[in-house]
Design a protein around this motif. Sequence first.
Motif, PDB file in Angstrom:
ATOM      1  N   PRO A  76      43.626  43.028  49.227  1.00  5.71           N
ATOM      2  CA  PRO A  76      42.206  42.723  48.252  1.00  5.71           C
ATOM      3  C   PRO A  76      42.415  43.162  46.669  1.00  5.71           C
ATOM      4  N   ILE A  77      42.437  42.365  45.666  1.00  8.86           N
ATOM      5  CA  ILE A  77      42.957  42.427  44.314  1.00  8.86           C
ATOM      6  C   ILE A  77      42.552  44.495  44.346  1.00  8.86           C
ATOM      7  N   ALA A  78      43.486  45.180  43.595  1.00  4.26           N
ATOM      8  CA  ALA A  78      42.472  46.350  43.044  1.00  4.26           C
ATOM      9  C   ALA A  78      41.717  46.129  41.622  1.00  4.26           C
ATOM     10  N   LEU A  79      40.776  46.437  41.304  1.00  2.00           N
ATOM     11  CA  LEU A  79      39.450  46.581  40.690  1.00  2.00           C
ATOM     12  C   LEU A  79      40.140  47.434  39.199  1.00  2.00           C
ATOM     13  N   ASP A  80      40.499  46.158  37.492  1.00  2.00           N
ATOM     14  CA  ASP A  80      40.350  46.698  36.505  1.00  2.00           C
ATOM     15  C   ASP A  80      39.446  47.452  36.254  1.00  2.00           C
ATOM     16  N   ALA A  81      39.747  47.561  34.985  1.00  2.00           N
ATOM     17  CA  ALA A  81      39.022  48.381  34.181  1.00  2.00           C
ATOM     18  C   ALA A  81      37.581  47.390  33.699  1.00  2.00           C
ATOM     19  N   GLY A  82      37.759  46.316  34.150  1.00  2.00           N
ATOM     20  CA  GLY A  82      37.206  44.395  34.074  1.00  2.00           C
ATOM     21  C   GLY A  82      36.152  44.850  34.943  1.00  2.00           C
ATOM     22  N   GLY A  83      36.689  44.874  36.087  1.00  2.00           N
ATOM     23  CA  GLY A  83      36.220  44.443  36.897  1.00  2.00           C
ATOM     24  C   GLY A  83      35.234  45.697  38.008  1.00  2.00           C
ATOM     25  N   LEU A  84      35.166  47.117  37.463  1.00  2.00           N
ATOM     26  CA  LEU A  84      34.194  48.227  37.633  1.00  2.00           C
ATOM     27  C   LEU A  84      33.434  47.641  36.644  1.00  2.00           C
ATOM     28  N   GLU A  85      33.458  47.598  35.754  1.00  2.00           N
ATOM     29  CA  GLU A  85      32.484  47.465  34.914  1.00  2.00           C
ATOM     30  C   GLU A  85      31.506  46.294  35.188  1.00  2.00           C
ATOM     31  N   ARG A  86      31.809  45.158  35.860  1.00  2.00           N
ATOM     32  CA  ARG A  86      31.737  43.842  36.189  1.00  2.00           C
ATOM     33  C   ARG A  86      30.884  44.821  37.732  1.00  2.00           C
ATOM     34  N   VAL A  87      31.528  45.097  38.562  1.00  2.00           N
ATOM     35  CA  VAL A  87      30.307  46.118  39.624  1.00  2.00           C
ATOM     36  C   VAL A  87      29.683  46.100  39.444  1.00  2.00           C
ATOM     37  N   LYS A  88      30.140  47.040  38.557  1.00  2.00           N
ATOM     38  CA  LYS A  88      28.323  48.204  38.319  1.00  2.00           C
ATOM     39  C   LYS A  88      27.055  47.888  37.201  1.00  2.00           C
ATOM     40  N   THR A  89      28.038  46.324  36.913  1.00  2.00           N
ATOM     41  CA  THR A  89      26.673  45.580  35.787  1.00  2.00           C
ATOM     42  C   THR A  89      25.838  44.827  37.061  1.00  2.00           C
ATOM     43  N   ALA A  90      26.631  44.761  37.872  1.00  2.00           N
ATOM     44  CA  ALA A  90      26.402  43.788  39.334  1.00  2.00           C
ATOM     45  C   ALA A  90      24.658  44.811  40.025  1.00  2.00           C
ATOM     46  N   PHE A  91      25.596  45.785  40.571  1.00  2.00           N
ATOM     47  CA  PHE A  91      24.772  46.535  40.317  1.00  2.00           C
ATOM     48  C   PHE A  91      23.410  46.696  40.106  1.00  2.00           C
ATOM     49  N   ALA A  92      23.154  47.052  39.107  1.00  2.00           N
ATOM     50  CA  ALA A  92      22.207  47.505  38.234  1.00  2.00           C
ATOM     51  C   ALA A  92      21.104  46.121  38.235  1.00  2.00           C
ATOM     52  N   ASP A  93      21.624  45.096  37.944  1.00  2.00           N
ATOM     53  CA  ASP A  93      21.216  43.682  37.793  1.00  2.00           C
ATOM     54  C   ASP A  93      20.336  42.902  39.143  1.00  2.00           C
ATOM     55  N   THR A  94      21.117  43.462  40.021  1.00  2.00           N
ATOM     56  CA  THR A  94      20.422  43.194  41.258  1.00  2.00           C
ATOM     57  C   THR A  94      19.178  43.593  41.762  1.00  2.00           C
ATOM     58  N   ALA A  95      19.087  45.299  40.815  1.00  2.00           N
ATOM     59  CA  ALA A  95      18.503  46.102  41.225  1.00  2.00           C
ATOM     60  C   ALA A  95      17.358  45.851  40.405  1.00  2.00           C
ATOM     61  N   THR A 139      45.588  55.870  40.164  1.00  2.00           N
ATOM     62  CA  THR A 139      46.722  57.101  39.638  1.00  2.00           C
ATOM     63  C   THR A 139      45.645  57.094  38.577  1.00  2.00           C
ATOM     64  N   ASP A 140      44.515  56.472  38.148  1.00  2.00           N
ATOM     65  CA  ASP A 140      43.899  56.467  36.612  1.00  2.00           C
ATOM     66  C   ASP A 140      42.456  57.995  37.309  1.00  2.00           C
ATOM     67  N   ALA A 141      41.818  57.546  36.205  1.00  2.22           N
ATOM     68  CA  ALA A 141      40.236  58.634  36.076  1.00  2.22           C
ATOM     69  C   ALA A 141      39.421  58.303  37.544  1.00  2.22           C
ATOM     70  N   TYR A 142      39.791  57.110  37.980  1.00  5.11           N
ATOM     71  CA  TYR A 142      39.211  56.934  39.507  1.00  5.11           C
ATOM     72  C   TYR A 142      39.762  57.326  41.382  1.00  5.11           C
ATOM     73  N   GLY A 143      40.686  57.950  40.858  1.00  2.52           N
ATOM     74  CA  GLY A 143      41.369  58.346  42.146  1.00  2.52           C
ATOM     75  C   GLY A 143      42.092  59.625  41.552  1.00  2.52           C
ATOM     76  N   GLY A 144      42.795  59.809  43.266  1.00  2.00           N
ATOM     77  CA  GLY A 144      43.363  61.595  43.196  1.00  2.00           C
ATOM     78  C   GLY A 144      42.468  62.596  43.027  1.00  2.00           C
ATOM     79  N   SER A 145      41.754  63.324  42.591  1.00  2.00           N
ATOM     80  CA  SER A 145      41.215  64.340  42.848  1.00  2.00           C
ATOM     81  C   SER A 145      39.755  64.000  43.132  1.00  2.00           C
TER      82      SER A 145
END
Length: 363
Positions: free
Chosen positions: A144-163, A196-202
């Motif tokens: 799979p393609i690891a989601l970058d910052a733009g991808g994370l924003e795209r998916v989040k927006t898609a959830f909101a738009d679908t809602a 290893t960014d703010a979306y992983g690890g802890s």
Amino acid sequence: MSDLFTPLRLGQLELDNRIVIAPMCQYSAKDGAATDWHLMHLGNLALSGAGLLILEATGVEPEARISPADLGLWSDATEAALGDVIRRIRVYSPIKFGIQLGHAGRKASSQVPWEGSAQVPPGAGGWVPFGPSAVPFRPEDVTPIALDAGGLERVKTAFADTARRAARIGFEAVEIHGAHGYLLHQFLSPLSNQRTDAYGGSLDNRMRFPLEVYEAVRAALPAHIPVIMRVSATDWVEGGWDLEQTIAFAHALKDRGLDAIHVSSGGLSQLQQIPVGPGYQVPFAAAIKAATGLPTIAVGLITSPTMAQEILAAGEADAIALARGILYDPRWPWHAAAALGDSVHAAPQYLRCQPSGLRHLFR
């Protein structure tokens, strides 16, 4: 009145009873659009007498689908098709409708189950999936393609738009799919999230994106529509996502206004070892309810009305979800009401089938 047939309030939504029809994928859409199969399938279940019917995992973007035949709600065309199905059913059924919004992440682009569920390669009608990390579900799958910052924003927006589309159609509840090894669960579990960014690890970092998606969905919906989160309470794999982390996630969701939590398990790893048996996931629901006080939906091999009633009476859950069991017996709520001495809504066209010894069964 038994606990099972006592009304339940989720946020501002009141359900007639505590029987929930869980989301069950039908793999019968065309380019994401609902078909006549959905009209038949949902129309049948809408006459069951259950308190809430939650539609199958619905892709928030084309790449979010588990299979190319999955239901979607990302465009005007998919909104029109699904809206038509729901409007036609509402003419005859007062059941409350919910919809599960999902993103399959690295488990996307798969064959339908009756064709084996193997991944469909990009050259054969499939696509390259996305995930939190470049780690495939199975060794033979496309990485799979690891989601970058733009991808994370795209998916989040898609959830909101679908809602928002779901609200326009008239759905009375929205469930976010954070279970069964799909994208949000992939972010939560250390087995699939190797960022290893703010979306992983802890734990706080791994919870960050699912919580952002929840916040985006909640903000996109009017206050009267409750939001439910579906979770896998454990990966059933050593070192993976577990109940303790699920309780921490549930607390974070409660702090953000979550209306209910729907507790399942597994689906993230092929290494899972699940001790399947009657009510095997109920202890997870009970633990989450006890720790957080969130309205909790239990699911998983709860087959008899007596078992459902005992779970509710013991305070282990607030509602009981049925999946395969209600496909096998679409009149399960009728039979439960008869067994427990309660009453259930039935369409007037069916009132004549009320057994002579159960004159107060239908209303």
